[in-house]
Scaffold this active site. Structure first.
Site, PDB file in Angstrom:
ATOM      1  N   PHE A 175       0.889  -1.116   0.242  1.00  0.00           N
ATOM      2  CA  PHE A 175      -0.147  -0.137   0.023  1.00  0.00           C
ATOM      3  C   PHE A 175       0.902   1.326  -0.112  1.00  0.00           C
ATOM      4  CE2 PHE A 175      -4.707   0.704   0.982  1.00  0.00           C
ATOM      5  CZ  PHE A 175      -5.073  -0.341   0.223  1.00  0.00           C
TER       6      PHE A 175
ATOM      7  N   GLN B  15      -7.596  14.537   3.281  1.00  0.00           N
ATOM      8  CA  GLN B  15      -6.983  13.839   2.304  1.00  0.00           C
ATOM      9  C   GLN B  15      -7.628  13.582   0.912  1.00  0.00           C
ATOM     10  OE1 GLN B  15      -6.248   9.251   2.808  1.00  0.00           O
ATOM     11  NE2 GLN B  15      -4.188  10.416   2.775  1.00  0.00           N
TER      12      GLN B  15
ATOM     13  N   HIS C  86      -7.700  11.412  -2.167  1.00  0.00           N
ATOM     14  CA  HIS C  86      -7.237  10.143  -2.645  1.00  0.00           C
ATOM     15  C   HIS C  86      -6.981   9.912  -3.985  1.00  0.00           C
ATOM     16  CE1 HIS C  86      -7.313   5.642  -3.553  1.00  0.00           C
ATOM     17  NE2 HIS C  86      -7.385   5.502  -2.338  1.00  0.00           N
TER      18      HIS C  86
ATOM     19  N   LEU D  99     -14.700   5.155  -5.132  1.00  0.00           N
ATOM     20  CA  LEU D  99     -13.211   4.778  -4.835  1.00  0.00           C
ATOM     21  C   LEU D  99     -12.776   3.634  -5.488  1.00  0.00           C
ATOM     22  CD1 LEU D  99     -10.610   5.412  -2.994  1.00  0.00           C
ATOM     23  CD2 LEU D  99     -11.366   3.447  -1.571  1.00  0.00           C
TER      24      LEU D  99
ATOM     25  N   GLU E  22      -6.596   1.789  -3.602  1.00  0.00           N
ATOM     26  CA  GLU E  22      -5.091   1.750  -3.613  1.00  0.00           C
ATOM     27  C   GLU E  22      -4.433   0.476  -3.845  1.00  0.00           C
ATOM     28  OE1 GLU E  22      -3.043   4.849  -1.309  1.00  0.00           O
ATOM     29  OE2 GLU E  22      -2.128   3.161  -0.297  1.00  0.00           O
TER      30      GLU E  22
ATOM     31  N   ARG F 267      -0.338   9.351  -0.559  1.00  0.00           N
ATOM     32  CA  ARG F 267      -1.540   9.764  -1.370  1.00  0.00           C
ATOM     33  C   ARG F 267      -1.413  11.415  -1.492  1.00  0.00           C
ATOM     34  NH1 ARG F 267      -6.290   6.522   1.800  1.00  0.00           N
ATOM     35  NH2 ARG F 267      -5.649   4.531   0.825  1.00  0.00           N
TER      36      ARG F 267
ATOM     37  N   HIS G  35     -11.439  12.321   0.199  1.00  0.00           N
ATOM     38  CA  HIS G  35     -11.325  10.971   0.999  1.00  0.00           C
ATOM     39  C   HIS G  35     -11.450  10.904   2.388  1.00  0.00           C
ATOM     40  CE1 HIS G  35     -11.028   6.635   0.707  1.00  0.00           C
ATOM     41  NE2 HIS G  35      -9.990   6.614   1.374  1.00  0.00           N
TER      42      HIS G  35
ATOM     43  N   ARG H 222      -2.495  10.661   6.036  1.00  0.00           N
ATOM     44  CA  ARG H 222      -2.714   9.323   6.324  1.00  0.00           C
ATOM     45  C   ARG H 222      -2.214   8.368   5.375  1.00  0.00           C
ATOM     46  NH1 ARG H 222      -6.552   5.188   5.450  1.00  0.00           N
ATOM     47  NH2 ARG H 222      -8.076   6.284   4.557  1.00  0.00           N
TER      48      ARG H 222
HETATM   49  C1  LIG Z   1     -14.875   3.947  -0.231  1.00  0.00           C
HETATM   50  C2  LIG Z   1     -14.146   4.042   1.178  1.00  0.00           C
HETATM   51  C3  LIG Z   1     -13.146   3.042   1.050  1.00  0.00           C
HETATM   52  C4  LIG Z   1     -12.164   2.866   2.176  1.00  0.00           C
HETATM   53  N1  LIG Z   1     -11.252   2.010   2.293  1.00  0.00           N
HETATM   54  C5  LIG Z   1     -10.482   1.825   3.142  1.00  0.00           C
HETATM   55  C6  LIG Z   1      -9.305   0.721   3.200  1.00  0.00           C
HETATM   56  O1  LIG Z   1      -9.284  -0.121   2.485  1.00  0.00           O
HETATM   57  N2  LIG Z   1      -8.546   0.718   4.504  1.00  0.00           N
HETATM   58  C7  LIG Z   1      -8.614   1.767   5.430  1.00  0.00           C
HETATM   59  O2  LIG Z   1      -7.768   1.703   6.320  1.00  0.00           O
HETATM   60  N3  LIG Z   1      -9.589   2.830   5.415  1.00  0.00           N
HETATM   61  C8  LIG Z   1     -10.244   2.875   4.200  1.00  0.00           C
HETATM   62  N4  LIG Z   1     -11.283   3.896   4.429  1.00  0.00           N
HETATM   63  C9  LIG Z   1     -11.476   4.589   5.470  1.00  0.00           C
HETATM   64  C10 LIG Z   1     -12.122   4.200   6.432  1.00  0.00           C
HETATM   65  O3  LIG Z   1     -13.048   2.974   6.031  1.00  0.00           O
HETATM   66  C11 LIG Z   1     -13.008   4.926   7.252  1.00  0.00           C
HETATM   67  O4  LIG Z   1     -12.184   5.804   7.775  1.00  0.00           O
HETATM   68  C12 LIG Z   1     -13.542   4.045   8.524  1.00  0.00           C
HETATM   69  O5  LIG Z   1     -14.257   3.054   8.077  1.00  0.00           O
HETATM   70  C13 LIG Z   1     -14.476   5.107   9.471  1.00  0.00           C
HETATM   71  O6  LIG Z   1     -14.890   4.134  10.257  1.00  0.00           O
HETATM   72  P1  LIG Z   1     -15.692   4.767  11.614  1.00  0.00           P
HETATM   73  O7  LIG Z   1     -16.021   3.582  12.349  1.00  0.00           O
HETATM   74  O8  LIG Z   1     -14.930   6.213  12.093  1.00  0.00           O
HETATM   75  O9  LIG Z   1     -17.225   5.322  11.100  1.00  0.00           O
HETATM   76  P2  LIG Z   1     -18.089   5.052  10.056  1.00  0.00           P
HETATM   77  O10 LIG Z   1     -18.125   3.708   9.586  1.00  0.00           O
HETATM   78  O11 LIG Z   1     -18.445   6.217   8.996  1.00  0.00           O
HETATM   79  O12 LIG Z   1     -19.512   5.114  10.921  1.00  0.00           O
HETATM   80  C14 LIG Z   1     -20.200   6.290  11.339  1.00  0.00           C
HETATM   81  C15 LIG Z   1     -21.291   5.776  12.127  1.00  0.00           C
HETATM   82  O13 LIG Z   1     -21.800   6.963  12.700  1.00  0.00           O
HETATM   83  C16 LIG Z   1     -23.326   7.240  12.556  1.00  0.00           C
HETATM   84  N5  LIG Z   1     -23.436   8.758  12.718  1.00  0.00           N
HETATM   85  C17 LIG Z   1     -23.189   9.644  12.084  1.00  0.00           C
HETATM   86  N6  LIG Z   1     -23.632  10.938  12.336  1.00  0.00           N
HETATM   87  C18 LIG Z   1     -24.754  10.472  12.944  1.00  0.00           C
HETATM   88  C19 LIG Z   1     -25.626  11.182  13.833  1.00  0.00           C
HETATM   89  N7  LIG Z   1     -25.825  12.570  13.506  1.00  0.00           N
HETATM   90  N8  LIG Z   1     -26.725  10.569  14.361  1.00  0.00           N
HETATM   91  C20 LIG Z   1     -26.573   9.375  14.557  1.00  0.00           C
HETATM   92  N9  LIG Z   1     -25.658   8.440  14.105  1.00  0.00           N
HETATM   93  C21 LIG Z   1     -24.637   9.199  13.133  1.00  0.00           C
HETATM   94  C22 LIG Z   1     -23.393   6.662  11.220  1.00  0.00           C
HETATM   95  O14 LIG Z   1     -24.998   6.109  11.104  1.00  0.00           O
HETATM   96  C23 LIG Z   1     -22.346   5.440  11.449  1.00  0.00           C
HETATM   97  O15 LIG Z   1     -23.030   4.312  12.133  1.00  0.00           O
HETATM   98  C24 LIG Z   1     -12.115   3.857   3.187  1.00  0.00           C
HETATM   99  C25 LIG Z   1     -13.211   4.978   3.204  1.00  0.00           C
HETATM  100  C26 LIG Z   1     -14.189   5.009   2.099  1.00  0.00           C
HETATM  101  C27 LIG Z   1     -15.110   5.902   2.039  1.00  0.00           C
END
Ligand SMILES: Cc1cc2nc3c(=O)[nH]c(=O)nc-3n(C[C@H](O)[C@H](O)[C@H](O)COP(=O)(O)OP(=O)(O)OC[C@H]3O[C@@H](n4cnc5c(N)ncnc54)[C@H](O)[C@@H]3O)c2cc1C
Length: 571
Positions: free
Chosen positions: A120, A234, A236, A246, A249, A280, A349, A384
């Site tokens: 990566f 960031q 991407h 997306l 990578e 990135r 991203h 990141r």
């Molecule tokens: C398409 C994509 C691919 C990615 N691929 C990778 C990868 O391969 N490797 C890597 O390391 N990272 C990757 N990332 C980044 C990584 O996936 C995210 O940073 C990470 O999953 C975020 O997880 P989280 O638990 O912080 O939040 P999230 O999974 O975004 O969850 C947020 C939660 O908060 C809740 N929420 C938000 N606001 C409110 C509100 N007002 N009221 C109630 N609930 C709310 C939502 O409903 C959800 O349940 C990727 C990101 C994307 C977008």
């Protein structure tokens, strides 16, 4: 107003929220009672979209080491990461991979049966553990299945958190708009974990799900918590044109090339050693330079693009390691990456900044923790590295879960309920926002805001463009006061929810540009053409933005440097 109490409230059910809930359940042997809040259904959190992998040192005997992972992360961060935090991260992430393995995550395997890892960007060793290119989906399933076994939580799906109630410096409650029932109530808890994800939708061209609007950051900021390093957003290098979906990578990890309209692999000029696997920020800038200097392909709506070429990888490798990417390309642009290059450009991203939290994930309010993308433990600094985010969610989900379990052991009482604050909030939403009858359409304001951020807070910035962006945001904020929400009902009013989100986004856009304008240097993802060098004398420090009567106020905090002094980044 109805009040419901739990021991712990977890706002957000992505990787960080679920991992924390599992840890709390294990540590308290299922006795802690948890309220899990999500504005979408639990498994629709953005984490299910994570594609490429989760980073960890799994093979010291083959040449990888904690020190190397830490150095890659610190160098990738342009030296803004706190090095004690990075050190803790690299030591704990391998355990998270093994835990997920035990909980049922179907990691891709090597021939010898061991967990596969692919290269990566910015990592000097293959570190991304993966489940094909659907890593987040499988990690979420494994965590949810594990949580269900403990059966000690209540789900508040499709409940939108509108405000954080803090009383006497302590968390008292979270106000919720329950979309399916139309009710408004307060969830009380002895502690709160904010795990509400990123803010990608501040931008028009983004990889993020529509729901990722930074609500957690905004409500914490309004409640008095500082946002740290918000200017570091960031880009991407490979967003699919024109949707922004997306293209992982992992494609470049598997050996994909980036080419301009002359067929040249332009990364040769910028990062001759790491080429397409440079960090990135560096690749996104190289791409923008190619596009600005006319070596791209013309795209729709000004979205000129470059090519990500996988055609030399062969059908078998693509079908096995990148099946989702092939499916996405076929469905969304009618291109088969086995035989045709993919149209891509830099895409908004990930947010390196977030709610300030210490190495244990604790915020400035003693019974509130933060984990996952919403938090800034200062682990990614100014940029990141890929596959470090899902790993961070798991590591700090585990850490904050453990800390919360300890805290609950102190037999605490609920904080007194600030009734007046809760009633005020209900009035703000239903008598204020919902009843406004101006002639502005909130959807238009949201669209204009996102276009504005694409233009004024993109890969390259200048003081002048950021100031113009701030002026336009002030204007949009004024117009927002004169909106009208067409649907006036309470049941599943998605117009109302989107207006609440837009209000949050306006606040965060202002914070991002405000901190960006003050940072007169270029570091990591913050690339100013009017201040092109990094300035360690003045800006080797974290920005901390507080809300001061509704306007942002800036302070700074030192960076923790333990092992590595800043040097020039070369790849
Ligand atoms: C398409 C994509 C691919 C990615 N691929 C990778 C990868 O391969 N490797 C890597 O390391 N990272 C990757 N990332 C980044 C990584 O996936 C995210 O940073 C990470 O999953 C975020 O997880 P989280 O638990 O912080 O939040 P999230 O999974 O975004 O969850 C947020 C939660 O908060 C809740 N929420 C938000 N606001 C409110 C509100 N007002 N009221 C109630 N609930 C709310 C939502 O409903 C959800 O349940 C990727 C990101 C994307 C977008």
């Amino acid at each position: 107003m109805q009040q419901i109490s739990h021991d712990v409230i977890i706002l957000g059910t992505g990787l960080a929220g679920l991992r924390a809930a599992v840890e709390i359940s294990i540590r308290t042997r299922g006795t802690a009672d948890i309220g899990m809040v999500s504005k979408v259904q639990i498994m629709r959190s953005h984490s299910v979209c994570a594609e490429g992998g989760t980073g960890a040192v799994m093979r010291p005997e083959e040449g990888d080491s904690f020190e190397l992972h830490a150095w890659d992360t610190v160098k990738g961060s342009d030296f803004l990461a706190d090095q004690d935090v990075v050190d803790r991260f690299v030591h704990q992430s391998p355990d998270e991979i093994r835990l997920l393995e035990h909980w049922g995550c179907p990691w891709s395997r090597r021939e010898d049966g061991r967990i596969m890892q692919r290269p990566f960007g910015g990592h000097s060793f293959p570190r991304a553990c993966m489940a094909a290119d659907k890593t987040g989906f499988f990690e979420m399933q494994a965590l949810y299945d594990t949580l269900v076994k403990h059966n000690n939580f209540k789900r508040y799906d499709e409940c939108f958190a509108t405000a954080l109630l803090v009383e006497g410096g302590r968390f008292a409650g979270l106000t919720l708009y329950d979309l399916p029932t139309g009710e408004f109530y307060v969830l009380r808890g002895k502690t709160l974990l904010i795990a509400s994800g990123g803010l990608g939708n501040l931008y028009g061209f983004t990889t993020y799900s529509q729901t990722v609007t930074g609500d957690g950051q905004a409500i914490a900021y309004r409640a008095g918590l500082p946002l740290e390093d918000p200017e570091f957003l960031q880009f991407h290098p490979t967003g699919l044109v024109p949707s922004g979906i997306l293209i992982t990578e992992g494609c470049r990890g598997e050996g994909g090339y980036l080419r301009n309209n002359k067929g040249q692999r332009f990364m040769e000029k910028i990062a001759p050693k790491m080429m397409e696997l440079a960090p990135r920020d560096i690749i996104s800038r190289a791409e923008m330079t190619e596009l600005l200097e006319g070596r791209g392909f013309p795209g729709p709506d000004g979205l000129d693009f470059l090519h990500l070429d996988l055609t030399h990888l062969g059908a078998e490798r693509i079908n096995k390691r990148l099946p989702l990417i092939r499916e996405v390309c076929l469905k969304f642009v009618g291109i088969d990456p086995i035989t045709q290059p993919i149209p891509i450009r830099p895409v908004a991203h990930y947010s390196m900044g977030g709610i300030e939290a210490d190495i244990d994930g604790r915020t400035q309010v003693e019974n509130i923790w933060a984990a996952g993308e919403v938090a800034c433990h200062s682990m990614h600094g100014a940029n990141r590295l890929g596959c470090n985010s899902t790993a961070e969610c798991l590591v700090w989900g585990g850490i904050t879960g453990g800390e919360i379990a300890k805290y609950l052991g102190q037999a605490l009482k609920l904080t007194d309920m600030p009734e007046a604050q809760a009633r005020e909030e209900e009035k703000r939403v239903f008598d204020g926002l919902l009843q406004r009858n101006g002639d502005e359409n909130p959807a238009h304001i949201r669209r204009e805001l996102r276009a504005l951020m694409d233009k004024h807070a993109g890969v390259y910035r200048t003081g002048q463009s950021m100031q113009q962006g701030l002026d336009k945001i002030a204007e949009l904020k004024r117009r927002f006061r004169c909106i009208s929400i067409q649907d006036k009902s309470r049941i599943y009013n998605s117009n109302l929810m989107q207006a609440l989100e837009t209000e949050n986004m306006l606040e965060l856009a202002e914070v991002l540009l405000f901190a960006g304008l003050a940072r007169q240097e270029s570091r990591g993802a913050h690339a100013r053409t009017d201040c092109p060098s990094r300035d360690d004398d003045k800006f080797l420090r974290h920005s901390m933005v507080y809300s001061s009567g509704g306007t942002p106020r800036l302070e700074y905090k030192p960076v923790t440097i333990t092992n590595w002094k800043p040097v020039e980044r070369k790849y």
